[in-house]
Each structure stands twice: as structure tokens, then as C-alpha cells.
Design an enzyme around this catalytic site. Structure first.
Site, short mmCIF file in Angstrom:
data_model
loop_
_atom_site.label_atom_id
_atom_site.label_comp_id
_atom_site.label_asym_id
_atom_site.label_seq_id
_atom_site.Cartn_x
_atom_site.Cartn_y
_atom_site.Cartn_z
CB CYS A 94 47.28 59.29 29.99
SG CYS A 94 47.99 57.75 30.52
CG HIS A 106 43.09 58.34 29.35
ND1 HIS A 106 43.87 57.78 28.37
CD2 HIS A 106 43.67 57.99 30.53
CE1 HIS A 106 44.88 57.13 28.94
NE2 HIS A 106 44.77 57.24 30.25
CG ASN A 128 46.35 53.63 29.82
OD1 ASN A 128 46.50 54.38 28.85
ND2 ASN A 128 46.49 54.04 31.06
O1 UT7 Z 1 46.40 56.37 32.46
C1 UT7 Z 1 47.16 56.90 33.49
C2 UT7 Z 1 46.40 56.98 34.72
N1 UT7 Z 1 46.26 55.69 35.32
C3 UT7 Z 1 45.11 55.32 35.83
O2 UT7 Z 1 44.16 56.04 35.73
C4 UT7 Z 1 45.08 54.01 36.58
C5 UT7 Z 1 44.45 54.22 37.94
N2 UT7 Z 1 44.40 53.04 38.75
C6 UT7 Z 1 43.67 51.93 38.46
O3 UT7 Z 1 43.10 51.84 37.40
C7 UT7 Z 1 43.52 50.86 39.50
O4 UT7 Z 1 43.98 51.33 40.74
C8 UT7 Z 1 44.24 49.54 39.17
C9 UT7 Z 1 43.54 48.84 38.03
C10 UT7 Z 1 45.69 49.81 38.81
C11 UT7 Z 1 44.19 48.60 40.39
O5 UT7 Z 1 42.85 48.36 40.76
P1 UT7 Z 1 42.38 48.50 42.28
O6 UT7 Z 1 40.98 48.11 42.34
O7 UT7 Z 1 42.75 49.88 42.73
O8 UT7 Z 1 43.25 47.40 42.97
P2 UT7 Z 1 44.28 47.59 44.17
O9 UT7 Z 1 45.50 48.27 43.69
O10 UT7 Z 1 43.54 48.15 45.34
O11 UT7 Z 1 44.61 46.09 44.46
C12 UT7 Z 1 43.67 45.19 45.03
C13 UT7 Z 1 44.34 43.84 45.19
C14 UT7 Z 1 45.69 43.91 45.86
O12 UT7 Z 1 45.83 42.80 46.71
P3 UT7 Z 1 45.64 42.95 48.29
O13 UT7 Z 1 46.67 43.94 48.70
O14 UT7 Z 1 44.24 43.45 48.47
O15 UT7 Z 1 45.87 41.56 48.77
C15 UT7 Z 1 46.66 43.80 44.70
O16 UT7 Z 1 47.89 43.24 45.09
O17 UT7 Z 1 44.57 43.26 43.90
C16 UT7 Z 1 45.93 42.87 43.78
N3 UT7 Z 1 46.34 43.02 42.39
C17 UT7 Z 1 46.13 42.04 41.48
N4 UT7 Z 1 45.56 40.83 41.57
C18 UT7 Z 1 45.47 40.10 40.45
C19 UT7 Z 1 46.96 44.04 41.79
N5 UT7 Z 1 47.15 43.78 40.48
C20 UT7 Z 1 46.64 42.54 40.27
C21 UT7 Z 1 46.53 41.73 39.13
N6 UT7 Z 1 45.94 40.52 39.27
N7 UT7 Z 1 46.99 42.10 37.93
#
Ligand code: UT7
Length: 331
Positions: free
Chosen positions: A114, A253, A283
Site C-alpha cells: 500500500c 491511504h 482499498n
Molecule cells: O492496506 C493495507 C493495510 N491493511 C489495513 O490497514 C487493514 C487493517 N485491518 C482492518 O482494517 C480490520 O482489522 C478489518 C476490517 C480487516 C477487520 O475489522 P475488525 O474490526 O478488526 O474485525 P475482526 O477481524 O476483529 O473481526 C470481528 C468479527 C470476527 O468474528 P468473531 O471472531 O468475533 O466471531 C470475524 O470473523 O467479524 C468477523 N468478520 C466478518 N463478519 C462479517 C470478519 N470479516 C467479516 C465480514 N463480514 N466480511
């Protein structure tokens, strides 16, 4: 005489095809509400099969030359930030050079995920400030749909395809004032595409294990990104004797609206001064900053003399910021 690298044109290309959150609801176990509230994304663009990063990049470069009223033959150098090159070699820069007819340019790629655009911009600026070149094109482009697993809800909702480009030319008054760039290779385990390189060349095993898809441990990347992008944004202002108030536009970004919000809070700037288009494109990896800049320019958000801040964070890990004095008139 102190030369600066001035952005003298900026243009972008996005594919027509839209993949909305509602489309994704039919593909994986997700919801429009989850995606919008956790990321700020509503839709993203998808490039058709048979087209690649160089096609989007070439279109952006053609628009750039039209905007500036120059022939591609006047370009000295093309640098492309990408993690989805058309192929390992020749470089996407070489392919764009051929597609636009930049017969007198040399060209290469920079791989910094990125942060690819900011790394490439820092490189390109050096050829201008050293006096070596007069016209350097910097492209950020990625066809993320080519490495995203559309069965993995953790990643497929996040990414989209796009390319955008800037032209750098020497100027004594306007242009790039400073860069702060970092990398930390210990981040490799959290965000990567494992196979296809010299460590794990394509094999039946790499394909069945899904190692040719992007992998991200979102939570770990989020923790790092939210701190580092804010930190490097504040640091470059302090280093140059400015405050958040002095900024006319912040172009971060676009990975997650919550990461942008954290940086905006640390900078203490008004939301109207932040360029956000993650809702429309998701993204787009190396394309996010030039794409957001190009839209900001088209929307008349930039005045000659404005202080502009870029900030990025991405795989590697890689992160950084750049400060510039905008030097183009409104379109
Ligand atoms: O550009 C390169 C750099 N990348 C970034 O900067 C991305 C950094 N990370 C993020 O933006 C976030 O961590 C995400 C958007 C990827 C995820 O958001 P989060 O608030 O950190 O969610 P999480 O990974 O803690 O997941 C929360 C819950 C999980 O379920 P449980 O384990 O709590 O039951 C996931 O399985 O949400 C679930 N989950 C989803 N649910 C519905 C993960 N993806 C999805 C989805 N739809 N697409």
C-alpha cells in the site's frame, strides 16, 4: 537554486464494473452493515478478465499527458508502485511505457504494497531535484481482484482495482517538501501473498493451500496501522514546523475509515480537510493516494499554494508520509 519536484498533472482510471456490498452478501457470509461500519466501504471496482494493472496504469498515464498537454515521448522515466504486476518481468513500468508510446523513457517497478505510491514518489522526486530528469511519471496501480480470494470474507470485502498517476516536474517554489519513510519486515507474517515467488514457486500444493491469494491478519495489521499512520503524519508536520491547522488537505491511504479517523484525531484537523473516497473504491493498495488526490483535484478541493499531507501504511510493513506545497491551478 533549490529545486523541488512539483506535481504538474494528476489523473486516474477506475474500471466500470462495480462490486457492491450487496453483491458480496451473495458470495460470502457478510453484510452491508458489517462492511460499512467496520471499514467505511460501500463498493469497489473490478477490472475485467484479460486486462491487467498495466492497462489501468496506461490509461491513467494517457490522461495525465492529455491534461498537461505533452506527448508521452517527453517522459524521461516511469516508476510504478504495485504488488499486482502483470507478470514478474518485464516490469509493469516497461509494459506501460510500451502501451503509451513513451519511447524515450526508462521504467521500473517498486514493491511496497500500500506504500508503493509514496515509495515510488520519493524515488521519482530524487531524479527531479538532482536535475537528472525533467519529467518523471509516478504510477500507483493494483488489480487486487487478481490476488483476492472471493471465498474469504476477511479480505474480499476490503479491496478493489484502480490506477492513478502524477507527473513530476522541477519547480523553484511549489512541490514536495519532505518525506518520512519506514519499513519493518517483521510484519511479513501478517500481510502477504506467500507463493509464486522463489520461496514457494507455483505447485499443486501452493494452489490447493490458497497460498496465491492475499493473506491478512486484520487485527494485527489494524493495531500497527492505526498507530503508525497517525504517528508519521504528526511527525512530518512537527519536523517542518507546521501544525494540523496549516494543512489544506490530508490525503491518507484508504484501507479503513477507522484508521483514517485515528490519524485525523491525532492531527487535530477538520474533517472537511480530509480526502476520503474509500466508500466508492475500497482499498486499491498502491492506487489509493493518487486516486484520492486526482478526485480532490477534479472536485476543486486544491488551490495553488495549499499545504498537502500524504500518509500511508501497508504490507511489509511499510509506512510513511510526505508534505508538499500544491502547485497546480484549479481545473
Ligand atoms: O492496506 C493495507 C493495510 N491493511 C489495513 O490497514 C487493514 C487493517 N485491518 C482492518 O482494517 C480490520 O482489522 C478489518 C476490517 C480487516 C477487520 O475489522 P475488525 O474490526 O478488526 O474485525 P475482526 O477481524 O476483529 O473481526 C470481528 C468479527 C470476527 O468474528 P468473531 O471472531 O468475533 O466471531 C470475524 O470473523 O467479524 C468477523 N468478520 C466478518 N463478519 C462479517 C470478519 N470479516 C467479516 C465480514 N463480514 N466480511
Amino acid at each position: 537554486m533549490n529545486l523541488r519536484a512539483k506535481i504538474s498533472a494528476v489523473a486516474h482510471y477506475v474500471p466500470d464494473k462495480i462490486l457492491s456490498n450487496f453483491d458480496l452478501e451473495k458470495m460470502v457470509d457478510t453484510s452491508d452493515e458489517w462492511i460499512r461500519s467496520r471499514t467505511g466501504i460501500s463498493e469497489r471496482r473490478i477490472l475485467e478478465d484479460g486486462k491487467a494493472t498495466s492497462d489501468m496504469g496506461a490509461e491513467a498515464v494517457k490522461r495525465l499527458c492529455e491534461q498537461r498537454g505533452i506527448s508521452p515521448k517527453e517522459i524521461d522515466l516511469i516508476i510504478v508502485g504495485t504488488v499486482t504486476p502483470d507478470m514478474f518481468f518485464p516490469s509493469t513500468g516497461n509494459l506501460i511505457q510500451e502501451k503509451v508510446g513513451a519511447k524515450n523513457a526508462w521504467s521500473y517497478d517498486v514493491a511496497a504494497a500500500c506504500s508503493g505510491f509514496l515509495y515510488a514518489l520519493a524515488s521519482g522526486a530524487q531524479y527531479i531535484t538532482s536535475g537528472m530528469h525533467k519529467k518523471v511519471v509516478v504510477v500507483g496501480g493494483d488489480k487486487m481482484s487478481s490476488i483476492v480470494n472471493y471465498q474469504d470474507r476477511n479480505t474480499c470485502v476490503l479491496f478493489g482495482d484502480a490506477a492513478a498517476a502524477v507527473l513530476l516536474e522541477p519547480d523553484e517554489e511549489y512541490g514536495i517538501m519532505d518525506f518520512i519513510l519506514h519499513s519493518d519486515g517483521s510484519g511479513a507474517e501478517y500481510l502477504r501473498m506467500k507463493a509464486g515467488g522463489s520461496l514457494y514457486p507455483a505447485s499443486l500444493e501452493t494452489v490447493t493451500q490458497d497460498w496465491h491469494f492475499l493473506y491478512q491478519d486484520g487485527k494485527q495489521v489494524f493495531k500497527f496501522a492505526v498507530t503508525k499512520m497517525a504517528e508519521v503524519s504528526v511527525k512530518i508536520l512537527e519536523k517542518n514546523g507546521f501544525h494540523g491547522d496549516d494543512l489544506a488537505l490530508f490525503v491518507p491511504h484508504q484501507a479503513n475509515l477507522r484508521i483514517i479517523d485515528a490519524a485525523v484525531k491525532r492531527l487535530g484537523i477538520d474533517y472537511e480537510k480530509v480526502m476520503i473516497n474509500i466508500n466508492k473504491y475500497g482499498n486499491t493498495t498502491a492506487a489509493t493516494i493518487p486516486l484520492a488526490l486526482s478526485e480532490a483535484y477534479q472536485q476543486g478541493k486544491l488551490e495553488k499554494g495549499d499545504l498537502v499531507l500524504f500518509a500511508t501504511f501497508g504490507g511489509g510493513f511499510t509506512w510513511g508520509s510526505s508534505l508538499l506545497r500544491w502547485g497546480m491551478d484549479k481545473p
